[in-house]
Design a protein around this motif. Sequence first.
Motif, PDB file in Angstrom:
ATOM      1  N   ARG A  23       0.837  -1.200   0.000  1.00 48.24           N
ATOM      2  CA  ARG A  23       0.000   0.000   0.000  1.00 48.24           C
ATOM      3  C   ARG A  23       0.875   1.255   0.000  1.00 48.24           C
ATOM      4  N   GLU A  24       1.970   1.215   0.765  1.00 45.10           N
ATOM      5  CA  GLU A  24       2.873   2.367   0.820  1.00 45.10           C
ATOM      6  C   GLU A  24       3.527   2.610  -0.537  1.00 45.10           C
ATOM      7  N   GLU A  25       3.941   1.535  -1.210  1.00 46.15           N
ATOM      8  CA  GLU A  25       4.537   1.688  -2.536  1.00 46.15           C
ATOM      9  C   GLU A  25       3.522   2.240  -3.529  1.00 46.15           C
ATOM     10  N   GLN A  26       2.285   1.736  -3.464  1.00 44.05           N
ATOM     11  CA  GLN A  26       1.243   2.245  -4.354  1.00 44.05           C
ATOM     12  C   GLN A  26       1.023   3.732  -4.122  1.00 44.05           C
ATOM     13  N   ASP A  27       1.007   4.132  -2.846  1.00 48.90           N
ATOM     14  CA  ASP A  27       0.813   5.551  -2.539  1.00 48.90           C
ATOM     15  C   ASP A  27       1.897   6.390  -3.197  1.00 48.90           C
ATOM     16  N   ASP A  28       3.145   5.931  -3.113  1.00 52.90           N
ATOM     17  CA  ASP A  28       4.245   6.701  -3.677  1.00 52.90           C
ATOM     18  C   ASP A  28       4.186   6.712  -5.205  1.00 52.90           C
ATOM     19  N   ILE A  29       3.870   5.560  -5.797  1.00 48.83           N
ATOM     20  CA  ILE A  29       3.789   5.487  -7.259  1.00 48.83           C
ATOM     21  C   ILE A  29       2.670   6.382  -7.785  1.00 48.83           C
ATOM     22  N   LEU A  30       1.569   6.438  -7.044  1.00 48.65           N
ATOM     23  CA  LEU A  30       0.401   7.193  -7.499  1.00 48.65           C
ATOM     24  C   LEU A  30       0.479   8.678  -7.152  1.00 48.65           C
ATOM     25  N   ARG A  31       1.456   9.066  -6.343  1.00 49.87           N
ATOM     26  CA  ARG A  31       1.491  10.438  -5.828  1.00 49.87           C
ATOM     27  C   ARG A  31       1.481  11.485  -6.939  1.00 49.87           C
ATOM     28  N   GLU A  32       2.220  11.239  -8.011  1.00 47.93           N
ATOM     29  CA  GLU A  32       2.288  12.215  -9.102  1.00 47.93           C
ATOM     30  C   GLU A  32       1.457  11.800 -10.300  1.00 47.93           C
ATOM     31  N   ALA A  33       0.587  10.832 -10.115  1.00 47.52           N
ATOM     32  CA  ALA A  33      -0.247  10.371 -11.229  1.00 47.52           C
ATOM     33  C   ALA A  33      -1.533  11.177 -11.316  1.00 47.52           C
ATOM     34  N   SER A  34      -1.975  11.398 -12.535  1.00 46.34           N
ATOM     35  CA  SER A  34      -3.287  11.991 -12.787  1.00 46.34           C
ATOM     36  C   SER A  34      -4.218  10.888 -13.277  1.00 46.34           C
ATOM     37  N   VAL A  35      -5.472  10.971 -12.875  1.00 53.78           N
ATOM     38  CA  VAL A  35      -6.473  10.026 -13.339  1.00 53.78           C
ATOM     39  C   VAL A  35      -7.216  10.654 -14.511  1.00 53.78           C
ATOM     40  N   LEU A  36      -7.233   9.944 -15.644  1.00 55.33           N
ATOM     41  CA  LEU A  36      -7.843  10.480 -16.851  1.00 55.33           C
ATOM     42  C   LEU A  36      -9.066   9.672 -17.236  1.00 55.33           C
ATOM     43  N   ARG A  37     -10.171  10.363 -17.441  1.00 60.26           N
ATOM     44  CA  ARG A  37     -11.353   9.739 -18.033  1.00 60.26           C
ATOM     45  C   ARG A  37     -11.308  10.034 -19.537  1.00 60.26           C
ATOM     46  N   LEU A  38     -11.244   8.983 -20.347  1.00 58.75           N
ATOM     47  CA  LEU A  38     -11.052   9.125 -21.793  1.00 58.75           C
ATOM     48  C   LEU A  38     -12.296   8.633 -22.516  1.00 58.75           C
ATOM     49  N   HIS A  39     -12.842   9.469 -23.373  1.00 62.10           N
ATOM     50  CA  HIS A  39     -14.066   9.125 -24.085  1.00 62.10           C
ATOM     51  C   HIS A  39     -13.753   8.520 -25.455  1.00 62.10           C
ATOM     52  N   GLY A  40     -14.597   7.581 -25.873  1.00 60.62           N
ATOM     53  CA  GLY A  40     -14.401   6.919 -27.155  1.00 60.62           C
ATOM     54  C   GLY A  40     -14.246   7.899 -28.297  1.00 60.62           C
ATOM     55  N   GLY A  41     -13.235   7.673 -29.140  1.00 61.75           N
ATOM     56  CA  GLY A  41     -12.969   8.553 -30.261  1.00 61.75           C
ATOM     57  C   GLY A  41     -11.933   9.621 -29.976  1.00 61.75           C
ATOM     58  N   ALA A  42     -11.589   9.810 -28.704  1.00 61.75           N
ATOM     59  CA  ALA A  42     -10.604  10.832 -28.349  1.00 61.75           C
ATOM     60  C   ALA A  42      -9.192  10.344 -28.682  1.00 61.75           C
ATOM     61  N   THR A  43      -8.276  11.287 -28.783  1.00 59.64           N
ATOM     62  CA  THR A  43      -6.864  10.986 -29.000  1.00 59.64           C
ATOM     63  C   THR A  43      -6.087  11.339 -27.741  1.00 59.64           C
ATOM     64  N   VAL A  44      -5.322  10.380 -27.226  1.00 57.11           N
ATOM     65  CA  VAL A  44      -4.525  10.623 -26.027  1.00 57.11           C
ATOM     66  C   VAL A  44      -3.262  11.397 -26.396  1.00 57.11           C
ATOM     67  N   PHE A  45      -2.572  10.955 -27.436  1.00 55.38           N
ATOM     68  CA  PHE A  45      -1.425  11.686 -27.965  1.00 55.38           C
ATOM     69  C   PHE A  45      -1.247  11.311 -29.428  1.00 55.38           C
ATOM     70  N   GLU A  46      -0.516  12.145 -30.159  1.00 58.02           N
ATOM     71  CA  GLU A  46      -0.321  11.935 -31.592  1.00 58.02           C
ATOM     72  C   GLU A  46       1.139  11.637 -31.905  1.00 58.02           C
ATOM     73  N   GLN A  47       1.320  10.844 -32.932  1.00 60.50           N
ATOM     74  CA  GLN A  47       2.654  10.489 -33.398  1.00 60.50           C
ATOM     75  C   GLN A  47       3.472  11.746 -33.689  1.00 60.50           C
ATOM     76  N   GLY A  48       4.707  11.761 -33.189  1.00 65.33           N
ATOM     77  CA  GLY A  48       5.610  12.865 -33.461  1.00 65.33           C
ATOM     78  C   GLY A  48       5.543  14.014 -32.487  1.00 65.33           C
ATOM     79  N   THR A  49       4.546  14.024 -31.588  1.00 65.56           N
ATOM     80  CA  THR A  49       4.458  15.113 -30.616  1.00 65.56           C
ATOM     81  C   THR A  49       5.364  14.819 -29.420  1.00 65.56           C
ATOM     82  N   PRO A  50       5.822  15.873 -28.723  1.00 64.46           N
ATOM     83  CA  PRO A  50       6.710  15.652 -27.574  1.00 64.46           C
ATOM     84  C   PRO A  50       6.032  14.772 -26.521  1.00 64.46           C
TER      85      PRO A  50
END
Length: 242
Positions: A23-50
């Motif tokens: 649980r402690e490791e999960q807390d640390d791993i998740l500390r800087e994580a963002s939770v994203l809700r992604l809708h069908g058809g959306a693009t998370v990232f595109e080829q060639g972008t930073p």
Amino acid sequence: MTANLPLNRAWLANLPPFANTSREEQDDILREASVLRLHGGATVFEQGTPADAFYLLVHGRLKATQLTGDGQRVLVRVVNPGDLFGFVRALGRRDYPATASVTLDSLALAWPTRQWEPLLARHPGFALNTVQAIGERLQEAHVRFCELATEEVERRVAHTVLRLIQHTGFPEADGIRIDFPVTRQDIAEMTGTTLHTVSRILSAWEDRGLVRGGRQKLLVRNPQRLMQIAGGDEREIAHEGA
């Protein structure tokens, strides 16, 4: 889209990158994580972008496509729950090599790319799970490359459909359904052939009762026969080469 959503820790621990973490490791791993809700058809990232983030798919389905130098679109992989994606630091890159688009409404975790090395350094278990996942992906890519180089197109299509039901199959009374929208164009891109050829092969399989298609749906009714085709045990369908 960032969302403040609770995460089921017991379920999260079943995802490969978090296997055997405390649980402690999960807390640390998740500390800087963002939770994203992604809708069908959306693009998370595109080829060639930073590449400013890397991700873990928690729920849903994505697909990664790559545009080749001659303008051909290739479906590189289907991203399943538990898969890391966009981890370009592990590949020695600064940009995304493919475009990640959302097939089904999904939930993902995102970390800043700068956190890749620190997380692996602080959490050996997380690092080991990640290396194993990357190794499995490289092995699958090697197998697909060998299929493209050596196998006739019907065998390649059979291998691809079998992999899809292995990773995303949902048992039903009449067979195993691929549990996300998949088109014949998708399968053509995954097998390095044309839509016309894939359509002809799948139509012939439907006539023989091996599969049943629909709009972005595919039910495999006879996996054993597809395994025989993938293994080169029959040559019943005339088709064009790739």
